[in-house]
Design a protein around this motif. Structure first.
Motif, PDB file in Angstrom:
ATOM      1  N   TYR A   6      76.052  24.179  48.880  1.00 29.14           N
ATOM      2  CA  TYR A   6      76.510  25.030  47.771  1.00 29.14           C
ATOM      3  C   TYR A   6      77.360  24.142  46.861  1.00 29.14           C
ATOM      4  N   PRO A   7      76.783  23.699  45.741  1.00 31.94           N
ATOM      5  CA  PRO A   7      77.507  22.765  44.870  1.00 31.94           C
ATOM      6  C   PRO A   7      78.247  23.467  43.732  1.00 31.94           C
ATOM      7  N   GLY A   8      79.298  22.821  43.244  1.00 36.24           N
ATOM      8  CA  GLY A   8      80.013  23.360  42.092  1.00 36.24           C
ATOM      9  C   GLY A   8      81.230  22.524  41.780  1.00 36.24           C
ATOM     10  N   SER A   9      81.924  22.925  40.725  1.00 35.38           N
ATOM     11  CA  SER A   9      83.143  22.207  40.349  1.00 35.38           C
ATOM     12  C   SER A   9      84.359  22.791  41.073  1.00 35.38           C
ATOM     13  N   PHE A  10      84.339  24.090  41.272  1.00 34.02           N
ATOM     14  CA  PHE A  10      85.427  24.787  41.987  1.00 34.02           C
ATOM     15  C   PHE A  10      86.801  24.408  41.430  1.00 34.02           C
ATOM     16  N   ASP A  11      86.938  24.526  40.116  1.00 37.42           N
ATOM     17  CA  ASP A  11      88.175  24.089  39.434  1.00 37.42           C
ATOM     18  C   ASP A  11      88.849  25.260  38.732  1.00 37.42           C
ATOM     19  N   ASP A  19      83.148  34.519  47.939  1.00 35.33           N
ATOM     20  CA  ASP A  19      82.197  35.555  48.342  1.00 35.33           C
ATOM     21  C   ASP A  19      80.822  34.923  48.628  1.00 35.33           C
ATOM     22  N   ILE A  20      80.390  34.018  47.754  1.00 36.76           N
ATOM     23  CA  ILE A  20      79.091  33.357  47.943  1.00 36.76           C
ATOM     24  C   ILE A  20      79.134  32.482  49.213  1.00 36.76           C
ATOM     25  N   ILE A  21      80.233  31.778  49.418  1.00 35.07           N
ATOM     26  CA  ILE A  21      80.364  30.918  50.608  1.00 35.07           C
ATOM     27  C   ILE A  21      80.254  31.756  51.883  1.00 35.07           C
ATOM     28  N   SER A  93      72.823  35.433  31.492  1.00 42.51           N
ATOM     29  CA  SER A  93      73.186  34.210  30.770  1.00 42.51           C
ATOM     30  C   SER A  93      73.258  32.991  31.697  1.00 42.51           C
ATOM     31  N   ASP A  94      73.505  33.188  32.978  1.00 44.84           N
ATOM     32  CA  ASP A  94      73.501  32.065  33.927  1.00 44.84           C
ATOM     33  C   ASP A  94      72.077  31.558  34.159  1.00 44.84           C
ATOM     34  N   PHE A  95      71.122  32.469  33.977  1.00 47.21           N
ATOM     35  CA  PHE A  95      69.783  32.227  34.486  1.00 47.21           C
ATOM     36  C   PHE A  95      69.075  31.020  33.881  1.00 47.21           C
TER      37      PHE A  95
END
Ligand code: ADP
Length: 159
Positions: A6-11, A19-21, A93-95
């Motif tokens: 599960y990648p991201g900036s998490f900033d 919740d996703i984790i 909009s994320d899609f």
């Protein structure tokens, strides 16, 4: 073993991320949360801080591992020997962006699949940028981020 990234900036990490984790860790054997170090962006929290926050927040999830990464996601996924990438989806909009990334990653690594998890309703409009903006002006972020990291976020904006 069914291993996912599960990648991201998490900033910073928000309740939406957490919740996703939690949901993803419930159906994969192992979940690697990949914290992106992006040299072209100046984050609010250093890579070390972001990794530390996530480690504290996922302490009780035994099949979750937090790792920093830089460069291509498809290389990182190969390196940790995972085959699945998890992404959270909020609004339509994320899609467009997410779809493009998923196809690009697959063209770089044909064994890689992307799985989208729809956000929980209460986190639909929640993003790290919204949290930063509200915190900057002294607003209440208590419903947006985990309690454990609330004060470090507020402190960042204290003059
Ligand atoms: P990036 O910089 O890659 O967009 P983020 O840290 O903003 O990384 O987000 C990482 C992942 O978490 C992305 O898949 C994003 O769509 C998802 N995400 C962010 N906020 C939420 C939320 N409120 N609900 C569900 N998923 C979310």
């Amino acid at each position: 073993m069914n291993k996912a990234v599960y990648p991201g900036s998490f900033d910073p990490t928000t309740n939406g991320h957490l919740d996703i984790i939690k949901r993803a860790s419930g159906f994969v054997d192992q979940l690697v949360v990949g914290v992106l170090e992006n040299p072209s962006k100046t984050p609010l929290f250093s890579i070390r801080e972001r990794v530390e926050h996530l480690k504290t927040l996922t302490d009780e999830l035994k099949n979750v591992e937090i790792m920093p990464f830089s460069g291509l996601l498809s290389d990182f996924v190969k390196k940790v020997e995972a085959k699945l990438v998890i992404r959270g989806l909020r609004a339509v909009s994320d899609f467009e962006y997410e779809f493009q990334m998923a196809l690009t990653n697959r063209s770089l690594n044909e064994n890689l699949e992307t799985l989208f998890i729809p956000t929980s309703t209460q986190f639909l409009y929640l993003s790290s940028s919204v949290v930063k903006e509200i915190a900057m002006f002294g607003g209440d972020i208590s419903d947006m981020v985990p309690e454990k990291i609330q004060s470090v976020i507020i402190d960042k904006f204290r003059i």
